[in-house]
Motif scaffolding. Structure first.
Motif, PDB file in Angstrom:
ATOM      1  N   ALA A  49       0.821  -1.416  -0.153  1.00  0.00           N
ATOM      2  CA  ALA A  49      -0.088  -0.039  -0.005  1.00  0.00           C
ATOM      3  C   ALA A  49       0.957   1.148  -0.143  1.00  0.00           C
ATOM      4  O   ALA A  49       0.445   2.420  -0.314  1.00  0.00           O
ATOM      5  CB  ALA A  49      -0.856   0.063   1.267  1.00  0.00           C
ATOM      6  N   LEU A  50       1.999   1.216   0.543  1.00  0.00           N
ATOM      7  CA  LEU A  50       2.839   2.346   0.358  1.00  0.00           C
ATOM      8  C   LEU A  50       3.871   2.128  -0.420  1.00  0.00           C
ATOM      9  O   LEU A  50       4.286   3.514  -0.840  1.00  0.00           O
ATOM     10  CB  LEU A  50       3.672   2.358   1.897  1.00  0.00           C
ATOM     11  N   PHE A  51       4.563   1.025  -0.808  1.00  0.00           N
ATOM     12  CA  PHE A  51       5.868   0.979  -1.588  1.00  0.00           C
ATOM     13  C   PHE A  51       5.478   0.205  -2.771  1.00  0.00           C
ATOM     14  O   PHE A  51       4.724  -0.862  -2.668  1.00  0.00           O
ATOM     15  CB  PHE A  51       6.915   0.590  -0.762  1.00  0.00           C
ATOM     16  N   SER A  52       6.192   0.352  -3.913  1.00  0.00           N
ATOM     17  CA  SER A  52       6.079  -0.474  -5.107  1.00  0.00           C
ATOM     18  C   SER A  52       7.161  -1.019  -5.257  1.00  0.00           C
ATOM     19  O   SER A  52       8.624  -0.596  -5.371  1.00  0.00           O
ATOM     20  CB  SER A  52       5.654   0.733  -6.168  1.00  0.00           C
ATOM     21  N   LEU A  53       7.415  -2.319  -5.583  1.00  0.00           N
ATOM     22  CA  LEU A  53       8.515  -3.155  -5.777  1.00  0.00           C
ATOM     23  C   LEU A  53       9.337  -2.672  -7.047  1.00  0.00           C
ATOM     24  O   LEU A  53      10.503  -2.397  -7.018  1.00  0.00           O
ATOM     25  CB  LEU A  53       8.038  -4.618  -5.793  1.00  0.00           C
ATOM     26  N   PHE A  99      17.922   8.871  -8.753  1.00  0.00           N
ATOM     27  CA  PHE A  99      17.557   8.197  -7.868  1.00  0.00           C
ATOM     28  C   PHE A  99      16.965   9.434  -6.724  1.00  0.00           C
ATOM     29  O   PHE A  99      16.029   9.234  -6.378  1.00  0.00           O
ATOM     30  CB  PHE A  99      18.905   7.604  -7.229  1.00  0.00           C
ATOM     31  N   LEU A 100      17.769  10.513  -6.708  1.00  0.00           N
ATOM     32  CA  LEU A 100      17.160  11.338  -5.487  1.00  0.00           C
ATOM     33  C   LEU A 100      15.791  12.146  -5.933  1.00  0.00           C
ATOM     34  O   LEU A 100      14.848  12.175  -5.001  1.00  0.00           O
ATOM     35  CB  LEU A 100      18.289  12.456  -5.605  1.00  0.00           C
ATOM     36  N   LEU A 101      15.549  12.113  -7.323  1.00  0.00           N
ATOM     37  CA  LEU A 101      14.227  12.694  -7.597  1.00  0.00           C
ATOM     38  C   LEU A 101      13.012  11.788  -7.542  1.00  0.00           C
ATOM     39  O   LEU A 101      12.115  12.271  -7.249  1.00  0.00           O
ATOM     40  CB  LEU A 101      14.387  13.405  -8.987  1.00  0.00           C
ATOM     41  N   ILE A 102      13.505  10.471  -7.746  1.00  0.00           N
ATOM     42  CA  ILE A 102      12.179   9.515  -7.488  1.00  0.00           C
ATOM     43  C   ILE A 102      11.988   9.312  -6.086  1.00  0.00           C
ATOM     44  O   ILE A 102      10.941   9.032  -5.520  1.00  0.00           O
ATOM     45  CB  ILE A 102      12.868   8.032  -8.447  1.00  0.00           C
ATOM     46  N   GLU A 103      13.207   9.510  -5.397  1.00  0.00           N
ATOM     47  CA  GLU A 103      12.935   9.356  -3.924  1.00  0.00           C
ATOM     48  C   GLU A 103      12.341  10.509  -3.214  1.00  0.00           C
ATOM     49  O   GLU A 103      11.057  10.252  -2.493  1.00  0.00           O
ATOM     50  CB  GLU A 103      14.385   9.114  -3.185  1.00  0.00           C
ATOM     51  N   TYR A 186      12.341  -2.191   2.196  1.00  0.00           N
ATOM     52  CA  TYR A 186      11.485  -2.244   1.299  1.00  0.00           C
ATOM     53  C   TYR A 186      11.248  -3.926   0.928  1.00  0.00           C
ATOM     54  O   TYR A 186      10.280  -4.204   0.711  1.00  0.00           O
ATOM     55  CB  TYR A 186      11.978  -1.495   0.143  1.00  0.00           C
ATOM     56  N   LEU A 187      12.144  -4.667   1.014  1.00  0.00           N
ATOM     57  CA  LEU A 187      11.841  -6.099   0.542  1.00  0.00           C
ATOM     58  C   LEU A 187      10.883  -6.730   1.589  1.00  0.00           C
ATOM     59  O   LEU A 187      10.012  -7.422   1.150  1.00  0.00           O
ATOM     60  CB  LEU A 187      13.271  -6.866   0.340  1.00  0.00           C
ATOM     61  N   PRO A 188      11.143  -6.723   2.792  1.00  0.00           N
ATOM     62  CA  PRO A 188      10.371  -7.380   3.754  1.00  0.00           C
ATOM     63  C   PRO A 188       8.845  -6.772   3.800  1.00  0.00           C
ATOM     64  O   PRO A 188       7.796  -7.554   3.846  1.00  0.00           O
ATOM     65  CB  PRO A 188      10.824  -7.075   5.105  1.00  0.00           C
TER      66      PRO A 188
END
Length: 192
Positions: A49-53, A99-103, A186-188
């Motif tokens: 719900a929060l993160f996209s793999l 990377f920084l912009l996506i974060e 993220y992975l867990p």
């Protein structure tokens, strides 16, 4: 007779102390995250719900590739090939900036979904850990810009070689810390 100080060795030792201090800071942030991860206060927990793999894998690839390209930049610098050094450093910079912009976009989206750092202990720990890493990426990008400009203005500067080597160590540490963040945060949350 005066004592001769090996300032290069002292500076190298000081930089290693700085890097180890950074490792301790991140270790404390990881420990805080581990303690606070279950503290959601009825808000969202880590998960799909929060993160996209796919998104996190993409920007992980960007940062790790930038570490590789900066390795090539360092080798080019050692070969006194300023053109290739600037090329590889520019590519590393572009990947790190992406990377920084996506974060930043991920942070913006989370805050927009009312999942900001003030929502719960988990989100506070998440934003602090990942935000501190993002700050390190921004510092590394600024450092890359400075070193690149110095290499164009005075490539024979004896201090430049030490700065490039230290930047390489810093940038690789930033990549290693991200691997730990990706693995622990993220992975867990995304892999069933």
């Amino acid at each position: 007779m005066t004592a001769h100080h090996d300032t290069t060795s002292e500076q190298a030792f000081g930089f290693w102390l700085f890097l180890m201090g950074d490792v301790v800071i991140f270790a404390l942030l990881f420990a805080t995250y581990a303690v606070m991860a279950p503290a959601t206060d009825g808000g969202p927990a880590a998960g799909a719900a929060l993160f996209s793999l796919g998104k996190t894998a993409t920007y992980t690839g960007l940062l790790l590739t930038s570490s590789l390209t900066f390795g090539f930049a360092t080798l080019s610098f050692r070969d006194n090939d300023t053109g290739r050094f600037v090329l590889w450093t520019g590519l590393s910079f572009a990947l790190g900036l992406a990377f920084l912009l996506i974060e930043f976009d991920e942070f913006r989206a989370l805050i927009g979904d009312e999942a900001g750092p003030g929502r719960s202990g988990f989100l506070s720990a998440y934003f602090t850990l990942v935000g501190t890493h993002g700050l390190h990426v921004a510092i590394g990008l600024l450092w890359m810009a400075v070193v690149t400009c110095r290499s164009l203005v005075s490539p024979a500067d004896p201090h430049l070689a030490a700065n490039v080597e230290r930047l390489a160590m810093f940038w690789h540490l930033v990549g290693l810390v991200w691997v730990a963040i990706y693995s622990i945060v993220y992975l867990p949350a995304l892999v069933p």
